[in-house]
Design an enzyme around this catalytic site. Sequence first.
Site, mmCIF file in Angstrom:
data_model
loop_
_atom_site.group_PDB
_atom_site.id
_atom_site.type_symbol
_atom_site.label_atom_id
_atom_site.label_comp_id
_atom_site.label_asym_id
_atom_site.label_seq_id
_atom_site.Cartn_x
_atom_site.Cartn_y
_atom_site.Cartn_z
ATOM 1 N N GLN A 157 -1.980 -24.666 -15.955
ATOM 2 C CA GLN A 157 -0.738 -25.308 -15.076
ATOM 3 C C GLN A 157 -0.490 -26.574 -15.783
ATOM 4 O O GLN A 157 0.751 -27.092 -15.267
ATOM 5 C CB GLN A 157 -1.390 -25.352 -13.744
ATOM 6 C CG GLN A 157 -0.479 -26.040 -12.860
ATOM 7 C CD GLN A 157 -1.130 -25.574 -11.182
ATOM 8 O OE1 GLN A 157 -0.966 -24.482 -10.788
ATOM 9 N NE2 GLN A 157 -1.464 -26.771 -10.466
ATOM 10 N N LYS B 114 3.506 -27.328 -17.894
ATOM 11 C CA LYS B 114 4.718 -27.518 -17.204
ATOM 12 C C LYS B 114 5.383 -29.184 -17.183
ATOM 13 O O LYS B 114 6.361 -29.309 -17.619
ATOM 14 C CB LYS B 114 4.895 -26.730 -15.868
ATOM 15 C CG LYS B 114 4.769 -25.470 -15.878
ATOM 16 C CD LYS B 114 4.856 -24.760 -14.583
ATOM 17 C CE LYS B 114 3.296 -24.560 -13.994
ATOM 18 N NZ LYS B 114 2.664 -23.432 -15.063
ATOM 19 N N SER C 203 1.102 -26.808 -7.555
ATOM 20 C CA SER C 203 2.220 -27.338 -8.457
ATOM 21 C C SER C 203 3.627 -26.983 -8.119
ATOM 22 O O SER C 203 4.573 -27.356 -8.985
ATOM 23 C CB SER C 203 1.869 -26.180 -9.750
ATOM 24 O OG SER C 203 1.959 -24.784 -9.319
ATOM 25 N N LYS D 76 22.577 -63.292 -25.029
ATOM 26 C CA LYS D 76 21.915 -62.162 -25.476
ATOM 27 C C LYS D 76 22.603 -60.894 -25.484
ATOM 28 O O LYS D 76 23.301 -60.618 -24.132
ATOM 29 C CB LYS D 76 20.583 -61.888 -24.889
ATOM 30 C CG LYS D 76 19.508 -62.724 -25.325
ATOM 31 C CD LYS D 76 19.013 -62.857 -26.736
ATOM 32 C CE LYS D 76 18.060 -61.582 -27.085
ATOM 33 N NZ LYS D 76 16.898 -61.663 -26.309
ATOM 34 N N THR E 4 14.492 -49.621 -49.776
ATOM 35 C CA THR E 4 13.226 -48.736 -49.692
ATOM 36 C C THR E 4 12.001 -50.066 -49.467
ATOM 37 O O THR E 4 12.206 -51.113 -49.632
ATOM 38 C CB THR E 4 12.627 -48.192 -50.918
ATOM 39 O OG1 THR E 4 12.561 -49.291 -52.130
ATOM 40 C CG2 THR E 4 13.962 -47.203 -51.491
ATOM 41 N N HIS E 5 10.892 -49.698 -48.591
ATOM 42 C CA HIS E 5 10.039 -50.553 -48.207
ATOM 43 C C HIS E 5 10.599 -51.722 -47.431
ATOM 44 O O HIS E 5 10.055 -52.601 -47.319
ATOM 45 C CB HIS E 5 9.320 -51.082 -49.360
ATOM 46 C CG HIS E 5 8.681 -49.952 -50.356
ATOM 47 N ND1 HIS E 5 7.418 -49.639 -50.381
ATOM 48 C CD2 HIS E 5 9.295 -49.406 -51.352
ATOM 49 C CE1 HIS E 5 7.301 -48.758 -51.042
ATOM 50 N NE2 HIS E 5 8.468 -48.508 -51.930
ATOM 51 N N ASN F 194 21.235 -56.974 -25.836
ATOM 52 C CA ASN F 194 20.011 -56.358 -26.187
ATOM 53 C C ASN F 194 20.439 -54.842 -26.289
ATOM 54 O O ASN F 194 21.074 -54.482 -25.421
ATOM 55 C CB ASN F 194 19.032 -56.500 -25.027
ATOM 56 C CG ASN F 194 18.572 -57.945 -24.931
ATOM 57 O OD1 ASN F 194 18.735 -58.674 -25.997
ATOM 58 N ND2 ASN F 194 18.101 -58.413 -23.846
ATOM 59 N N GLU G 209 16.069 -49.206 -27.747
ATOM 60 C CA GLU G 209 14.532 -49.437 -27.680
ATOM 61 C C GLU G 209 13.910 -48.355 -26.861
ATOM 62 O O GLU G 209 12.790 -48.113 -27.101
ATOM 63 C CB GLU G 209 14.370 -50.806 -27.083
ATOM 64 C CG GLU G 209 14.948 -51.959 -27.772
ATOM 65 C CD GLU G 209 15.163 -53.438 -27.138
ATOM 66 O OE1 GLU G 209 14.018 -53.780 -26.818
ATOM 67 O OE2 GLU G 209 16.174 -53.645 -26.831
ATOM 68 N N ASN H 47 -0.583 -14.546 -13.184
ATOM 69 C CA ASN H 47 -0.837 -15.007 -14.520
ATOM 70 C C ASN H 47 0.147 -14.438 -15.483
ATOM 71 O O ASN H 47 0.670 -15.143 -16.441
ATOM 72 C CB ASN H 47 -2.389 -14.355 -14.890
ATOM 73 C CG ASN H 47 -3.589 -14.924 -13.935
ATOM 74 O OD1 ASN H 47 -3.190 -16.052 -13.355
ATOM 75 N ND2 ASN H 47 -4.433 -14.558 -14.370
ATOM 76 N N SER I 30 20.414 -60.325 -20.941
ATOM 77 C CA SER I 30 19.217 -60.895 -20.564
ATOM 78 C C SER I 30 19.697 -61.939 -19.255
ATOM 79 O O SER I 30 20.779 -62.429 -19.189
ATOM 80 C CB SER I 30 18.684 -61.987 -21.716
ATOM 81 O OG SER I 30 17.933 -62.773 -20.953
ATOM 82 N N TYR J 189 -6.477 -16.501 -18.779
ATOM 83 C CA TYR J 189 -5.897 -17.471 -18.130
ATOM 84 C C TYR J 189 -7.116 -18.521 -17.448
ATOM 85 O O TYR J 189 -8.035 -18.056 -16.893
ATOM 86 C CB TYR J 189 -5.087 -16.973 -16.861
ATOM 87 C CG TYR J 189 -4.452 -17.988 -15.990
ATOM 88 C CD1 TYR J 189 -3.365 -18.568 -16.570
ATOM 89 C CD2 TYR J 189 -5.113 -18.343 -14.960
ATOM 90 C CE1 TYR J 189 -2.845 -19.708 -15.621
ATOM 91 C CE2 TYR J 189 -4.402 -19.440 -14.264
ATOM 92 C CZ TYR J 189 -3.434 -19.802 -14.480
ATOM 93 O OH TYR J 189 -2.661 -21.112 -13.608
HETATM 94 N N1 ARG Z 1 0.646 -22.334 -10.658
HETATM 95 C C1 ARG Z 1 0.171 -21.410 -11.569
HETATM 96 C C2 ARG Z 1 0.194 -22.192 -13.119
HETATM 97 O O1 ARG Z 1 1.039 -22.752 -13.267
HETATM 98 C C3 ARG Z 1 0.369 -19.865 -11.585
HETATM 99 C C4 ARG Z 1 -0.699 -19.196 -12.017
HETATM 100 C C5 ARG Z 1 -1.977 -19.442 -11.050
HETATM 101 N N2 ARG Z 1 -2.584 -18.178 -11.359
HETATM 102 C C6 ARG Z 1 -4.013 -18.328 -10.727
HETATM 103 N N3 ARG Z 1 -4.734 -17.121 -10.947
HETATM 104 N N4 ARG Z 1 -4.419 -19.157 -9.995
HETATM 105 O O2 ARG Z 1 -0.498 -21.814 -13.978
#
Ligand code: ARG
Length: 458
Positions: free
Chosen positions: A322, A325, A22, A283, A154-155, A285, A290, A109, A277, A317
Amino acid sequence: MTLWGGVFQHPTDDAVRRLNDSLPFDWRLYDVDITASQAWAGALHRAAILTSEEHQAIVQGLERVRRLFASGQFVPAPGDEDIHTAVERWLTEAIGPVAGKLHTGRSRNDQVATDLRLWVMQATPALLDHIRDLQRALLAQAAGHVHSVMPGLTHFQPAQPITAAHWLLSTVAMLERDWDRLGQAAAAAASQCPLGSGALAGTPYPIDRTALAVALGFQQASSNSLDAVSDRDFVADFLHAAALLMTHLSRLAEDLIIYSNPRFGFVTLDDRYSTGSSLMPQKRNPDPLELARGKTGRIIGHLAGLLTTLKGLPSGYNKDLQEDKEPLFDAYDTLMLLLPVLTALIASMTLHPERMRAALDEAMLATDLADYLVARGVPFRHAHHLTGQVVRRAEALGVKLSALPLADYQAIALQFGPDVYDVFDFDQAVARRRPVGGAAPETVSAQINQWQARLGQS
Ligand code: ARG
């Protein structure tokens, strides 16, 4: 050597490593990860697990790695699975085996759950400021158009006259709720500190978790270690607030796309905030609008995606977490990019009150015609019916309501008098909507004063 390699005889498969790693996206937790680790080292020291020298060495080493990240000079090694292992690997190389004491009594964790909360706490204020800026830009435009009467819909059908200020302030009100909601999401992140929960069962060392939580800016220590390591409710709260904010921005964008269409011509976007465009020279735009509308689907998807990830998890956990994020970072980055563009677009656009007025149609005053009868004692339901007949009669004769002869009015209801023609005044119709929340200029002006007091002027 990975940080967990002791029991394994064979190295991880390369493809598994790419799937598992990660660091490519969680490196941006480096600052909060280091802050949390320094606090943890302090807690270990107070629990007499680290000597003063060891504590000092770890805290200073962490500060050096923070500077490396901040200056873009950190070089990842092949075994750096995530930000937590990368920081600890570097620390070990820099200060030697004492670095290995930092992870006493904690787990990645509780570490990642703490980091992500700290990240939300740290990142949200800039987003709140951007919302305020957009509100102020809308407010400044509104202040100049308290008397700019325009068709209210409205509508998506012509309904009743309002003013451009009233329309613009509707988005200011929506954004106020978004500002509150995002602030609450950050407060949810700050509500409890998972650090010291260990992998799932808690830490066996005599850590003062309350002092640790408070030192890191949390309200309190988490009350259940098993819950704390897998609680991502605060991420769901953030994504919900982000998705709803995007939904509001998308609606604003949709209004502006329509109103900047030459058929409406209520608004002209500044050249800097529209694009051309490659084929059609005429144009202009509204691409940024959008994209505001288009990116909303993606952010709503992030909320749905996270909830789907969470719903099947057994207690504790699981690596699925993961996946929390990327949606969080993407929602944040999208808003941080989009909000300033929308603010500048709003601040620089030109409204055209004469085009708004030209789009008014006397049929939008039919409710006011019914109210005219109500003022003469006719129950509203009946007045509504009679006014419908007036509209039908005018349509049959192909004339505007103000051109329908009095005889035709009186053939429908004797309560109609010669003063009925006074109804056909759009400014008066708007001015009558005086009670709080209505479109009347004096009411909207009072509203603008209140917003200015709350938001300050741009
Ligand atoms: N990279 C992991 C996450 O984002 C960190 C925690 C990993 N924990 C483990 N027991 N492998 O969740």
